[in-house]
Structures are given as C-alpha cells and as structure tokens.
Design a protein around this motif. Structure first.
Motif, PDB file in Angstrom:
ATOM      1  N   TYR A  55       8.142 -34.550  23.670  1.00 34.43           N
ATOM      2  CA  TYR A  55       9.414 -34.510  23.112  1.00 34.43           C
ATOM      3  C   TYR A  55      10.191 -35.676  23.330  1.00 34.43           C
ATOM      4  CZ  TYR A  55      13.848 -32.594  22.162  1.00 34.43           C
ATOM      5  OH  TYR A  55      15.290 -32.409  21.466  1.00 34.43           O
ATOM      6  N   SER A  78       8.052 -41.732  17.544  1.00 32.76           N
ATOM      7  CA  SER A  78       7.658 -40.303  18.111  1.00 32.76           C
ATOM      8  C   SER A  78       6.118 -39.768  17.374  1.00 32.76           C
ATOM      9  CB  SER A  78       8.646 -39.497  18.338  1.00 32.76           C
ATOM     10  OG  SER A  78       8.293 -38.180  18.793  1.00 32.76           O
ATOM     11  N   ASN A  81       7.261 -34.120  19.161  1.00 30.42           N
ATOM     12  CA  ASN A  81       8.461 -33.302  18.637  1.00 30.42           C
ATOM     13  C   ASN A  81       9.680 -34.465  18.856  1.00 30.42           C
ATOM     14  OD1 ASN A  81       7.242 -31.067  18.015  1.00 30.42           O
ATOM     15  ND2 ASN A  81       6.944 -30.601  19.986  1.00 30.42           N
ATOM     16  N   ALA A  82      10.609 -34.361  18.084  1.00 28.15           N
ATOM     17  CA  ALA A  82      11.614 -35.440  18.073  1.00 28.15           C
ATOM     18  C   ALA A  82      12.876 -34.748  17.571  1.00 28.15           C
ATOM     19  CB  ALA A  82      11.274 -36.778  17.420  1.00 28.15           C
ATOM     20  N   TYR A  83      14.245 -35.230  18.170  1.00 26.60           N
ATOM     21  CA  TYR A  83      15.517 -35.016  17.769  1.00 26.60           C
ATOM     22  C   TYR A  83      16.147 -36.408  17.787  1.00 26.60           C
ATOM     23  CZ  TYR A  83      20.206 -33.388  17.066  1.00 26.60           C
ATOM     24  OH  TYR A  83      21.480 -33.309  16.607  1.00 26.60           O
ATOM     25  N   ILE A  99       8.395 -41.037  12.643  1.00 22.91           N
ATOM     26  CA  ILE A  99       8.017 -39.731  13.421  1.00 22.91           C
ATOM     27  C   ILE A  99       6.729 -39.241  12.734  1.00 22.91           C
ATOM     28  CG2 ILE A  99      10.583 -39.131  13.931  1.00 22.91           C
ATOM     29  CD1 ILE A  99      10.723 -37.523  11.225  1.00 22.91           C
ATOM     30  N   ASN A 113      10.057 -32.327  13.885  1.00 29.01           N
ATOM     31  CA  ASN A 113      11.144 -33.194  13.904  1.00 29.01           C
ATOM     32  C   ASN A 113      12.498 -33.058  13.094  1.00 29.01           C
ATOM     33  OD1 ASN A 113       9.477 -35.507  15.354  1.00 29.01           O
ATOM     34  ND2 ASN A 113       8.292 -34.869  13.622  1.00 29.01           N
ATOM     35  N   ASN A 147       2.696 -35.283   8.397  1.00 24.67           N
ATOM     36  CA  ASN A 147       4.007 -34.587   8.958  1.00 24.67           C
ATOM     37  C   ASN A 147       4.752 -33.569   7.917  1.00 24.67           C
ATOM     38  OD1 ASN A 147       5.930 -33.874  10.826  1.00 24.67           O
ATOM     39  ND2 ASN A 147       6.720 -36.024  11.130  1.00 24.67           N
ATOM     40  N   ALA A 150       8.806 -31.853   9.310  1.00 27.09           N
ATOM     41  CA  ALA A 150      10.063 -32.963   9.401  1.00 27.09           C
ATOM     42  C   ALA A 150      11.193 -32.782   8.470  1.00 27.09           C
ATOM     43  CB  ALA A 150       9.693 -34.409   9.179  1.00 27.09           C
TER      44      ALA A 150
END
Length: 170
Positions: A55, A78, A81-83, A99, A113, A147, A150
């Motif tokens: 993350y 990333s 998982n990403a914010y 991402i 994401n 992905n 997203a």
C-alpha cells in the motif's frame, strides 16, 4: 529497499544519483518535497513471495525534477494499492504517476487505486526536453490496461505530452 512499513512527513529529500523510497509493504508520505531523483521518488512493488499487495499513500507532496533522462521513470510508482492525492508534480520525465502492474499475465490480485486532486505541469525547458527524448507517448498518469480497479478524477494536467504529441496550448 525497505521491507517494513514506513511513514515520512514534513521532509525534503534530494538525491541526484538514484531513487528515493522503495518499499515492499506500507509506505506513507505526507507534506514532503522530493526533487532531483534520477528514478522514482516513491515506489512500491509486490513480489511473488508476498501474499498481500503493498500500500502506498502519497498526499500533499511536491515532486520536482524527477526521472532526469530515463524512460520508464515515474515520480510515484505503485503496482500495489495506492492513494495518491493533492500532490504537485513539476517536470517529471516519463510519467508523473504509474499505478497498477505493467506485466500481469499471471497476476492473481489486481490493485485498487485512487488518484485525485493532483496538479501535474511542466516548464518550457522540460517540454522541450521531452520532445527531444521522444517521450510524447508517456502519459502523465500511466495506467496499464489490466488495471481494472483504478479511479482517476479531479486532476489538473497542463503542458504535457500524450499520444499525438506535446500539447503546448493548454
């Protein structure tokens, strides 16, 4: 490379010679300035020996002059998982953000994401440099086609490249 969770805030990181924070677990960066990296300033990756996706949370940061002359260098990258929110990206070479997993033919998990409220822009020097290096197809928020989870919304992108060439009018 860090294999534990890490949180950095209210910092400035400069590194002319290489990359920044490279993590396999949880990474949080808030209110930092990252500049002059040859490769990614923030990066996390999933490795087959780990059952969980990493993350990455990057909020309220400034990324400037990252990914000097390499292709496939991103200020934030990333494949977990990403914010990524409320950051400013100035003069990134290939993409400001990548991402998702680029090569995912055998992936059993896809990342989730959210990329929102970021500001991505370039000086004229970097626009010219990207033309010379042939980086018009890089995309400033790069999301591999596999992905499916997203969400990208409310970002402001000015003076950048993309399929079809550099957009100098916006």
């Amino acid at each position: 490379m860090n294999t534990a969770s890490v949180k950095i805030s209210l910092c400035e990181m400069t590194n002319i010679g290489g990359g920044g924070l490279y993590n396999r677990m949880e990474a949080y960066a808030d209110q930092c300035v990252f500049h002059d990296f040859l490769t990614s300033a923030l990066r996390n990756e999933h490795y087959p020996e780990s059952s969980d996706l990493p993350y990455l949370e990057a909020t309220n940061n400034v990324f400037r002059n990252n990914g000097h002359y390499g292709t496939n260098d991103h200020a934030v990258r990333s494949n977990g998982n990403a914010y990524i929110a409320r950051n400013e990206f100035v003069d990134t070479n290939y993409s400001a953000i990548l991402i998702g997993k680029v090569n995912c033919s055998d992936c059993d998990k896809l990342p989730s994401n959210l990329v929102e409220y970021n500001f991505i822009h370039y000086t004229q020097e970097w626009i010219d440099r990207r033309k010379v290096l042939g980086l018009q197809d890089s995309g400033d928020i790069y999301i591999p086609t596999n992905n499916l989870l997203a969400i990208v919304r409310f970002n402001r992108i000015i003076g950048t490249g993309g399929i079809g060439g550099i957009n100098e009018n916006k």
